[in-house]
Design a protein around this motif. Structure first.
Motif: not given
Lengths: 195, 195
Positions: B109-111, B117-123, B147-152, B185-189
């Protein structure tokens, strides 16, 4: 019935092959432990175990693979590795059309010793007697894999009900062995002894 | 660099292949979800996923497989299945000599979004922009694998440091996209928004 029992683990994965006759007599066919080092990457460690399980399945051609059912509640530091190994092991069997049976540790202990909370020494002692070995199986931590294999055959091979009047020769042997076996107190529950 | 990102899961396992150029431009190559049914046995479910991953690895020949690092602390009801799938996936890559990289969800998420802490919609929104797609990738739950592939690729391909003065074209594009993207907004936070 030939059963390959697998006690999954990343550092040490126990493997035990047992032939169990219709009269419940269990005979040791093969036993071993495949280990992988902390110094290897996780994928390399899993591959070492996958290759070993492939070899055991091809060499011993078991009728069924019995593996410990893993719970997330157990030891959190090792449970992820155990789960990853169990996934790899199950796929190896599935690829060969070999059915996979899952048993909890307490089911295995209950089937082999009569006590679902038996300690490791009790399980090893019973496995040694049930397989008619002169000394405990080596490596020591493969005993759980053998117990799993025996337990699966017994649990699946008919009613393993202590209250059933009919007693086969092997059931008699089993009860005699259970009676003769030294009683080890359960460390986690010191009041619990074998029933 | 071609990366196969895998978002492991027993019911739905996301797969996404991305080519990432030296200038960080990411291009979608393939995306999909392989699912297995609750009605199947566990070993059969794992085999369905293993076969799919084998096919993807052979068809797309990635340079690296990136997979989510699983923690025992996360959702206990699904974590065992996730761990089992991840073991199966890692072995499939290891068999082919394809390196495996593990990243935590917050690293991904950070990458991709700049916020761990981004939510799924943001990713999903950022993945859509970064891959220059006209609409979000389908199936929707494959976005995490992309997202995982790009982040890596980004994390491994050089210093992804927002404070670095030199900015490549793709970094500029990325920052523009991040600035334009709707803030979820992040639902958890709920207090946490994109930085």
């Amino acid at each position: 019935m030939r059963v390959l029992g697998v006690d999954p683990g990343l550092t040490r994965c126990g493997l035990g092959v047992v032939d169990v006759a219709a009269n419940r007599t269990a005979t040791l066919v093969g036993v071993g432990v495949v280990g992988s080092s902390h110094e290897q990457t996780l994928d390399a460690r899993l591959l070492v175990i996958a290759n070993a399980v492939d070899q055991w399945l091809d060499a011993f051609k078991p009728d069924v693979l019995a593996i410990e059912r893993v719970f997330a509640q157990t030891n959190l530091s090792t449970v992820m590795g155990v789960a990853q190994v169990s996934g790899v092991v199950m796929v190896a069997a599935a690829r060969r059309g070999i059915p996979v049976a899952l048993h909890t540790p307490s089911e295995v202990k209950a089937a082999v010793t009569g006590n679902g909370r038996a300690d490791k020494a009790s399980v090893t002692a019973m496995v040694t007697r049930l397989l008619r070995l002169h000394e405990p199986p080596r490596p020591a931590d493969a005993a759980d894999a053998l117990a799993l294999a025996i337990a699966h055959a017994w649990r699946s091979g008919g009613a393993v009900d202590a209250g059933t009047p009919g007693t086969t020769a092997a059931q008699k042997l089993w009860r005699e062995a259970a009676g003769k076996a030294k009683i080890h107190k359960n460390k986690e529950n010191p009041g619990a002894a074998w029933r």
